[in-house]
Design an enzyme around this catalytic site. Structure first.
Site, PDB file in Angstrom:
ATOM      1  N   ASP A   1       0.847  -1.190   0.000  1.00 51.44           N
ATOM      2  CA  ASP A   1       0.000   0.000   0.000  1.00 51.44           C
ATOM      3  C   ASP A   1       0.885   1.244   0.000  1.00 51.44           C
ATOM      4  OD1 ASP A   1      -3.205   0.549   0.976  1.00 51.44           O
ATOM      5  OD2 ASP A   1      -1.781   2.213   1.185  1.00 51.44           O
ATOM      6  N   ILE A   2       0.465   2.251  -0.745  1.00 52.55           N
ATOM      7  CA  ILE A   2       1.268   3.474  -0.869  1.00 52.55           C
ATOM      8  C   ILE A   2       1.277   4.274   0.435  1.00 52.55           C
ATOM      9  CG2 ILE A   2      -0.533   5.093  -1.660  1.00 52.55           C
ATOM     10  CD1 ILE A   2       1.440   5.930  -3.900  1.00 52.55           C
TER      11      ILE A   2
ATOM     12  N   ASN B   1     -12.688  -2.945   2.253  1.00 56.98           N
ATOM     13  CA  ASN B   1     -13.658  -1.861   2.313  1.00 56.98           C
ATOM     14  C   ASN B   1     -14.563  -1.936   1.097  1.00 56.98           C
ATOM     15  OD1 ASN B   1     -12.489  -0.812   4.672  1.00 56.98           O
ATOM     16  ND2 ASN B   1     -10.947   0.292   3.480  1.00 56.98           N
TER      17      ASN B   1
ATOM     18  N   GLN C   1     -14.461   2.813   0.792  1.00 56.33           N
ATOM     19  CA  GLN C   1     -13.639   2.301  -0.310  1.00 56.33           C
ATOM     20  C   GLN C   1     -13.246   3.466  -1.217  1.00 56.33           C
ATOM     21  OE1 GLN C   1     -15.657  -0.492  -2.887  1.00 56.33           O
ATOM     22  NE2 GLN C   1     -13.763  -1.096  -3.936  1.00 56.33           N
ATOM     23  N   SER C   2     -11.952   3.591  -1.501  1.00 57.76           N
ATOM     24  CA  SER C   2     -11.502   4.710  -2.343  1.00 57.76           C
ATOM     25  C   SER C   2     -11.076   4.261  -3.736  1.00 57.76           C
ATOM     26  CB  SER C   2     -10.359   5.463  -1.656  1.00 57.76           C
ATOM     27  OG  SER C   2      -9.253   4.616  -1.451  1.00 57.76           O
TER      28      SER C   2
ATOM     29  N   HIS D   1     -10.215  -5.305  -3.456  1.00 53.62           N
ATOM     30  CA  HIS D   1      -8.885  -5.509  -2.857  1.00 53.62           C
ATOM     31  C   HIS D   1      -9.025  -5.864  -1.388  1.00 53.62           C
ATOM     32  CE1 HIS D   1      -9.844  -1.199  -2.642  1.00 53.62           C
ATOM     33  NE2 HIS D   1      -9.192  -1.169  -1.495  1.00 53.62           N
TER      34      HIS D   1
ATOM     35  N   HIS E   1      -6.900  -5.664   2.137  1.00 51.22           N
ATOM     36  CA  HIS E   1      -5.756  -5.141   2.875  1.00 51.22           C
ATOM     37  C   HIS E   1      -5.253  -6.253   3.800  1.00 51.22           C
ATOM     38  CE1 HIS E   1      -6.704  -0.726   2.147  1.00 51.22           C
ATOM     39  NE2 HIS E   1      -7.895  -1.267   1.895  1.00 51.22           N
TER      40      HIS E   1
END
Ligand code: DGP
Length: 113
Positions: free
Chosen positions: A30-31, A86, A93-94, A99, A101
């Site tokens: 993750d960034i 999410n 959720q963005s 996905h 995590h």
């Protein structure tokens, strides 16, 4: 899928720190990590979220969870870890590509919400 951030990462068009890959899944860091290990596991086939998971074949869906387990092993999360997906606006959720995590590497908080 055109214009999907995670599809571009899977295709290699946007760089990422890959942790694991198999026929059906791709996993990368993750960034904006929220734990010492924070890896995203995604299906290579585009579906928007858990709410659309019936668009995925069962093998790919199962492969996502197995990839989460594989990531936990690769990251040495022998004392436990958390898997979160999410979904939608209330789920915060963005990125609209399913996905999971994978979080670990320290004692996580009790809070789920
Ligand atoms: P969510 O909020 O559940 O949809 O999680 C999306 C995650 O994606 C968030 O934790 C940050 C991560 N993310 C967003 N853009 C990028 C990116 O370009 N590269 C990587 N590696 N992660 C990203």
């Amino acid at each position: 899928m055109e214009n999907c951030l995670f599809c571009k990462i899977i295709a290699g068009d946007i760089p990422s720190a890959k942790v694991y890959e198999d026929e059906n899944t791709f996993a990368f860091r993750d960034i904006a990590p929220q734990a010492p290990t924070h890896v995203l596991v995604v299906p290579k086939k585009h579906v928007s979220s858990v709410a659309a998971c019936d668009e995925l074949d069962d093998q790919t869906l199962a492969a996502c969870l197995k990839a989460c387990k594989k990531v936990s092993e690769l990251e040495g999360l022998t004392n436990g870890f958390r898997v979160v997906s999410n979904c939608g606006e209330d789920g915060c959720q963005s990125v609209p590509h399913l996905h999971f995590h994978v979080l670990g590497g320290r004692k996580l908080t009790d809070s789920m919400a």
